[in-house]
Design a protein around this motif. Structure first.
Motif, PDB file in Angstrom:
ATOM      1  N   GLY A 175       0.791  -1.226   0.000  1.00  0.00           N
ATOM      2  CA  GLY A 175       0.000   0.000   0.000  1.00  0.00           C
ATOM      3  C   GLY A 175       0.818   1.268   0.000  1.00  0.00           C
ATOM      4  N   GLN A 176       2.103   1.157  -0.379  1.00  0.00           N
ATOM      5  CA  GLN A 176       2.982   2.325  -0.448  1.00  0.00           C
ATOM      6  C   GLN A 176       2.954   2.908  -1.857  1.00  0.00           C
ATOM      7  OE1 GLN A 176       5.951  -0.171   2.483  1.00  0.00           O
ATOM      8  NE2 GLN A 176       6.889   1.076   0.863  1.00  0.00           N
ATOM      9  N   PRO A 177       3.457   4.125  -2.021  1.00  0.00           N
ATOM     10  CA  PRO A 177       3.380   4.768  -3.333  1.00  0.00           C
ATOM     11  C   PRO A 177       4.270   4.136  -4.396  1.00  0.00           C
ATOM     12  CG  PRO A 177       3.551   6.411  -1.596  1.00  0.00           C
ATOM     13  CD  PRO A 177       3.821   5.077  -0.968  1.00  0.00           C
ATOM     14  N   GLY A 178       5.354   3.474  -4.004  1.00  0.00           N
ATOM     15  CA  GLY A 178       6.280   2.962  -5.000  1.00  0.00           C
ATOM     16  C   GLY A 178       7.030   4.096  -5.678  1.00  0.00           C
ATOM     17  N   LYS A 179       7.427   3.877  -6.921  1.00  0.00           N
ATOM     18  CA  LYS A 179       8.320   4.799  -7.602  1.00  0.00           C
ATOM     19  C   LYS A 179       7.613   5.957  -8.299  1.00  0.00           C
ATOM     20  CE  LYS A 179      11.898   1.304  -8.162  1.00  0.00           C
ATOM     21  NZ  LYS A 179      13.011   1.997  -7.463  1.00  0.00           N
ATOM     22  N   MET A 180       6.312   5.935  -8.377  1.00  0.00           N
ATOM     23  CA  MET A 180       5.517   7.065  -8.867  1.00  0.00           C
ATOM     24  C   MET A 180       6.002   7.586 -10.229  1.00  0.00           C
ATOM     25  SD  MET A 180       4.709   9.168  -5.333  1.00  0.00           S
ATOM     26  CE  MET A 180       6.367   9.783  -5.183  1.00  0.00           C
ATOM     27  N   GLY A 181       6.196   6.656 -11.170  1.00  0.00           N
ATOM     28  CA  GLY A 181       6.516   7.058 -12.537  1.00  0.00           C
ATOM     29  C   GLY A 181       7.981   7.193 -12.859  1.00  0.00           C
ATOM     30  N   MET A 182       8.855   7.106 -11.861  1.00  0.00           N
ATOM     31  CA  MET A 182      10.302   7.193 -12.090  1.00  0.00           C
ATOM     32  C   MET A 182      10.896   5.802 -11.884  1.00  0.00           C
ATOM     33  SD  MET A 182      12.751   9.172 -13.010  1.00  0.00           S
ATOM     34  CE  MET A 182      14.475   9.641 -12.845  1.00  0.00           C
ATOM     35  N   ALA A 183      12.070   5.556 -12.427  1.00  0.00           N
ATOM     36  CA  ALA A 183      12.760   4.284 -12.256  1.00  0.00           C
ATOM     37  C   ALA A 183      14.241   4.483 -12.501  1.00  0.00           C
ATOM     38  CB  ALA A 183      12.195   3.235 -13.218  1.00  0.00           C
ATOM     39  N   GLY A 184      15.031   3.541 -11.998  1.00  0.00           N
ATOM     40  CA  GLY A 184      16.467   3.644 -12.187  1.00  0.00           C
ATOM     41  C   GLY A 184      16.878   3.684 -13.644  1.00  0.00           C
ATOM     42  N   SER A 185      16.113   3.009 -14.497  1.00  0.00           N
ATOM     43  CA  SER A 185      16.438   2.983 -15.924  1.00  0.00           C
ATOM     44  C   SER A 185      16.265   4.341 -16.592  1.00  0.00           C
ATOM     45  CB  SER A 185      15.561   1.947 -16.640  1.00  0.00           C
ATOM     46  OG  SER A 185      14.186   2.278 -16.500  1.00  0.00           O
ATOM     47  N   LEU A 186      15.574   5.264 -15.939  1.00  0.00           N
ATOM     48  CA  LEU A 186      15.328   6.592 -16.501  1.00  0.00           C
ATOM     49  C   LEU A 186      16.306   7.644 -15.987  1.00  0.00           C
ATOM     50  CD1 LEU A 186      11.416   6.630 -16.214  1.00  0.00           C
ATOM     51  CD2 LEU A 186      12.810   5.965 -18.183  1.00  0.00           C
ATOM     52  N   VAL A 187      17.174   7.245 -15.064  1.00  0.00           N
ATOM     53  CA  VAL A 187      18.068   8.213 -14.422  1.00  0.00           C
ATOM     54  C   VAL A 187      19.051   8.813 -15.427  1.00  0.00           C
ATOM     55  CG1 VAL A 187      19.958   8.441 -12.748  1.00  0.00           C
ATOM     56  CG2 VAL A 187      17.822   7.325 -12.075  1.00  0.00           C
ATOM     57  N   TRP A 188      19.589   8.009 -16.339  1.00  0.00           N
ATOM     58  CA  TRP A 188      20.570   8.524 -17.298  1.00  0.00           C
ATOM     59  C   TRP A 188      19.950   9.607 -18.174  1.00  0.00           C
ATOM     60  CZ3 TRP A 188      25.071   9.961 -18.299  1.00  0.00           C
ATOM     61  CH2 TRP A 188      25.651   9.989 -19.565  1.00  0.00           C
ATOM     62  N   ASP A 189      18.737   9.370 -18.670  1.00  0.00           N
ATOM     63  CA  ASP A 189      18.061  10.379 -19.483  1.00  0.00           C
ATOM     64  C   ASP A 189      17.812  11.653 -18.677  1.00  0.00           C
ATOM     65  OD1 ASP A 189      18.034   8.798 -21.743  1.00  0.00           O
ATOM     66  OD2 ASP A 189      16.025   8.017 -21.379  1.00  0.00           O
ATOM     67  N   ALA A 190      17.406  11.486 -17.397  1.00  0.00           N
ATOM     68  CA  ALA A 190      17.179  12.655 -16.547  1.00  0.00           C
ATOM     69  C   ALA A 190      18.478  13.405 -16.312  1.00  0.00           C
ATOM     70  CB  ALA A 190      16.559  12.219 -15.218  1.00  0.00           C
ATOM     71  N   TYR A 191      19.574  12.679 -16.160  1.00  0.00           N
ATOM     72  CA  TYR A 191      20.879  13.315 -15.950  1.00  0.00           C
ATOM     73  C   TYR A 191      21.301  14.110 -17.185  1.00  0.00           C
ATOM     74  CZ  TYR A 191      25.828  13.841 -14.894  1.00  0.00           C
ATOM     75  OH  TYR A 191      27.082  14.361 -14.668  1.00  0.00           O
ATOM     76  N   LEU A 192      21.118  13.516 -18.365  1.00  0.00           N
ATOM     77  CA  LEU A 192      21.472  14.217 -19.600  1.00  0.00           C
ATOM     78  C   LEU A 192      20.638  15.477 -19.784  1.00  0.00           C
ATOM     79  CD1 LEU A 192      21.873  11.229 -22.101  1.00  0.00           C
ATOM     80  CD2 LEU A 192      23.702  12.648 -21.120  1.00  0.00           C
ATOM     81  N   ALA A 193      19.421  15.456 -19.252  1.00  0.00           N
ATOM     82  CA  ALA A 193      18.537  16.616 -19.348  1.00  0.00           C
ATOM     83  C   ALA A 193      18.823  17.650 -18.265  1.00  0.00           C
ATOM     84  CB  ALA A 193      17.080  16.165 -19.272  1.00  0.00           C
ATOM     85  N   GLY A 194      19.836  17.397 -17.439  1.00  0.00           N
ATOM     86  CA  GLY A 194      20.192  18.341 -16.383  1.00  0.00           C
ATOM     87  C   GLY A 194      19.290  18.295 -15.176  1.00  0.00           C
ATOM     88  N   GLU A 195      18.596  17.178 -14.967  1.00  0.00           N
ATOM     89  CA  GLU A 195      17.596  17.084 -13.902  1.00  0.00           C
ATOM     90  C   GLU A 195      18.161  16.381 -12.667  1.00  0.00           C
ATOM     91  OE1 GLU A 195      14.426  15.083 -15.967  1.00  0.00           O
ATOM     92  OE2 GLU A 195      13.617  16.963 -16.751  1.00  0.00           O
TER      93      GLU A 195
END
Length: 257
Positions: A175-195
């Motif tokens: 019953g916890q929120p979990g990752k709420m649309g984010m995941a470790g596999s998306l971190v590289w793209d977020a990093y490249l985007a300066g996020e």
């Protein structure tokens, strides 16, 4: 007892990739593509990089100490990897906490080992197995079956690789929120985007999910009774109520409790 729940987020170590694959002059993005390609060639399709080729861009922690519960990310979005790692091990030197993670033994700590080695960062208390403090002979951070580091994924699977579960699934089942649309596999793209800030926010919510699983684990093994468990969950709710940051308010709204 001091308790420190932790999680790291990583991106490809493109500087290391340049050294290993002779790719000087290429952009980080192009170097990473080569690293992923090399990995796929070696594994037959899996591009997840080996531990020593991950660079740490975020370390988030939740500290339960005395009557306090605190959640934060080490350093700031522009901190170097070396600074993040130094801060992490300085906390262990200072508080000698029980560490709690999800797959920390399989990923987070080995990555920290390699990256600390590369940066020449000392962590004598972490590496102690009884030479400095005799009590660490029987309970240290390095031994898989000791309790100074509790890798919840490893423990709950009965130390059986075929029985492991992802944090996302266990969090949602509880019953916890979990990752709420984010995941470790998306971190590289977020990093490249300066996020970098978004990555740190995501890392903090992973820590919260891990801490809530830990509380249920402690209830299951009799270390918390029902009243204590409810009080600890209420402490988490108070932390969320008192912190106006958007990702924590989204976590609070999504938490079924």
């Amino acid at each position: 007892m001091n308790l420190l729940v932790f999680d790291i987020e990583t991106v490809p170590d493109t500087d290391g990739g340049r050294r290993l694959y002779d790719t000087e002059g290429l952009s980080d993005e192009d170097v990473a593509r080569i690293m992923f390609h090399q990995r796929r060639q070696k594994t037959g399709g899996d591009e997840f990089l080996p531990h020593y080729l991950h660079r740490i861009v975020a370390i988030s922690v939740c500290l339960r100490r005395g009557d306090q519960l605190k959640l934060w990310s080490l350093g700031d979005p522009e901190s170097s990897e070396a600074e993040l790692i130094e801060r992490f091990f300085e906390g262990l030197e200072r508080f000698a906490p029980t560490l709690v993670s999800w797959n920390g033994g399989g990923f987070d700590l080995p990555v920290l080992h390699y990256r600390a080695l590369i940066h020449g960062i000392a962590a004598p208390r972490y590496w102690d197995v009884g030479e400095q403090d005799n009590s660490f002979r029987w309970n240290n951070y390095l031994s898989r079956f000791h309790w100074r580091h509790i890798d919840l994924m490893d423990v709950l699977s009965g130390f059986q690789g075929r029985a492991v579960a992802p944090l996302q699934d266990i969090a949602l089942l509880l019953g916890q929120p979990g990752k709420m649309g984010m995941a470790g596999s998306l971190v590289w793209d977020a990093y490249l985007a300066g996020e970098r800030g978004r990555i740190r926010d995501y890392c903090e919510t992973d820590v919260l999910n891990t801490y809530l699983v830990y509380l249920r684990f402690q209830l299951m093994r009799g270390q918390l009774d029902r009243a204590d468990y409810d009080a600890e969950q209420a402490r988490v709710r108070t932390l969320l109520e008192d912190d106006s940051r958007a990702h924590l308010q989204s976590f609070r709204a999504a938490w079924a409790g």
